[in-house]
Design an enzyme around this catalytic site. Sequence first.
Site, PDB file in Angstrom:
ATOM      1  N   LYS A 189       3.270   6.333   4.683  1.00 27.73           N
ATOM      2  CA  LYS A 189       2.503   5.092   4.668  1.00 27.73           C
ATOM      3  C   LYS A 189       2.092   4.643   6.078  1.00 27.73           C
ATOM      4  O   LYS A 189       1.580   3.543   6.256  1.00 27.73           O
ATOM      5  CB  LYS A 189       3.325   3.986   3.992  1.00 27.73           C
ATOM      6  CG  LYS A 189       3.754   4.345   2.567  1.00 27.73           C
ATOM      7  CD  LYS A 189       4.697   3.297   2.002  1.00 27.73           C
ATOM      8  CE  LYS A 189       5.301   3.764   0.686  1.00 27.73           C
ATOM      9  NZ  LYS A 189       6.342   2.823   0.202  1.00 27.73           N
TER      10      LYS A 189
ATOM     11  N   PRO B 151       0.842  -1.208   0.000  1.00 29.17           N
ATOM     12  CA  PRO B 151       0.000   0.000   0.000  1.00 29.17           C
ATOM     13  C   PRO B 151       0.877   1.257   0.000  1.00 29.17           C
ATOM     14  O   PRO B 151       1.819   1.352   0.778  1.00 29.17           O
ATOM     15  CB  PRO B 151      -0.792  -0.107   1.308  1.00 29.17           C
ATOM     16  CG  PRO B 151      -0.610  -1.505   1.798  1.00 29.17           C
ATOM     17  CD  PRO B 151       0.649  -2.030   1.179  1.00 29.17           C
ATOM     18  N   GLU B 152       0.589   2.175  -0.906  1.00 31.17           N
ATOM     19  CA  GLU B 152       1.306   3.456  -0.970  1.00 31.17           C
ATOM     20  C   GLU B 152       0.348   4.550  -0.497  1.00 31.17           C
ATOM     21  O   GLU B 152      -0.736   4.261  -0.006  1.00 31.17           O
ATOM     22  CB  GLU B 152       1.779   3.723  -2.407  1.00 31.17           C
ATOM     23  CG  GLU B 152       2.683   2.623  -2.957  1.00 31.17           C
ATOM     24  CD  GLU B 152       3.176   2.911  -4.377  1.00 31.17           C
ATOM     25  OE1 GLU B 152       3.323   4.091  -4.747  1.00 31.17           O
ATOM     26  OE2 GLU B 152       3.399   1.943  -5.120  1.00 31.17           O
TER      27      GLU B 152
ATOM     28  N   ARG C 218      13.740  -3.004  -7.714  1.00 33.96           N
ATOM     29  CA  ARG C 218      12.312  -2.996  -8.038  1.00 33.96           C
ATOM     30  C   ARG C 218      12.104  -2.930  -9.542  1.00 33.96           C
ATOM     31  O   ARG C 218      12.721  -2.111 -10.240  1.00 33.96           O
ATOM     32  CB  ARG C 218      11.611  -1.789  -7.385  1.00 33.96           C
ATOM     33  CG  ARG C 218      11.788  -1.690  -5.884  1.00 33.96           C
ATOM     34  CD  ARG C 218      11.265  -2.908  -5.132  1.00 33.96           C
ATOM     35  NE  ARG C 218       9.828  -3.101  -5.326  1.00 33.96           N
ATOM     36  CZ  ARG C 218       8.904  -2.556  -4.543  1.00 33.96           C
ATOM     37  NH1 ARG C 218       9.226  -1.788  -3.538  1.00 33.96           N
ATOM     38  NH2 ARG C 218       7.631  -2.777  -4.772  1.00 33.96           N
TER      39      ARG C 218
END
Length: 278
Positions: free
Chosen positions: A59, A2-3, A268
Amino acid sequence: MPELPEVETIRRQLQSRIVGKTIKKVQVLYPKLVRDLSGADFIARLKGKRIGDVLRQGKLILIRLNGKETLVMHLKMTGRLLLTQSASFVKSPSSHLEAIFTFSDGSQMFYADLRRFGYMKILPTQDEAVLVEKESLGIDFFDERLTLPEFTRLIRSRGKSQIKPLLMDQTLISGIGNIYAQEACFAAKIYPLRKAETLRDAEIEDLYNALHEILNKAIQKRGSSSDAYVDAFGQQGEFVPYLKIYGREGKPCPRCKTKLQKKNIGGRGTVFCAKCQK
Ligand SMILES: [Zn+2]
């Protein structure tokens, strides 16, 4: 993970449902969830507390309680905060349910976490600023103090860094992760491996505006459920169809039709268009 838009969605839903409620009971099913306290102390400190407000920093979710304490939560990779018991994953043993909060009106809040990296802790509310320092959390992207000149100054302060990992660096600016950093670089036509010092002022402005636009729209759509994320009512976010390049390697660029490429940047996977991102 979740961002900012996903955590903000959950924050807004929690705020609409739990502010003013009193915590009657807390069950911790996975003791490692709690940081800096034993599970028993965690439970004892929360019992009888009333929820004052629900805030977000990057976050992190900050639940302010009466008695000048703050319950801090980080969902990390796969944490789910849920206000509904009907969601099938709460009932299923494979949901990895870690904590249950029961309020005095009988309603409940559940924390489940498949990969178990998420955590909770309790801090004196006055230490929220210390928390930000200790966790080396940079300014939240939607903090009103993060004006374009300040954003430009921060980006230029790490000139040797590549722009995409820099946007994801929570110690500089908090809230932006892998999905939205890729989308913003694409929208601003910036190659994700560019060194920050090579960006012109106009490019940094494009990036800043793109982030505002994309993150705001993602919040309106309750986030992106490209992974395990669901909102606090167990519903998937609806922003995935609006993602321009995330997860679309090998497909044509939505702008110029060139085949999108994928590179591993800072560990990433990152999708980009080699033709229109310079
Ligand atoms: Zn293109």
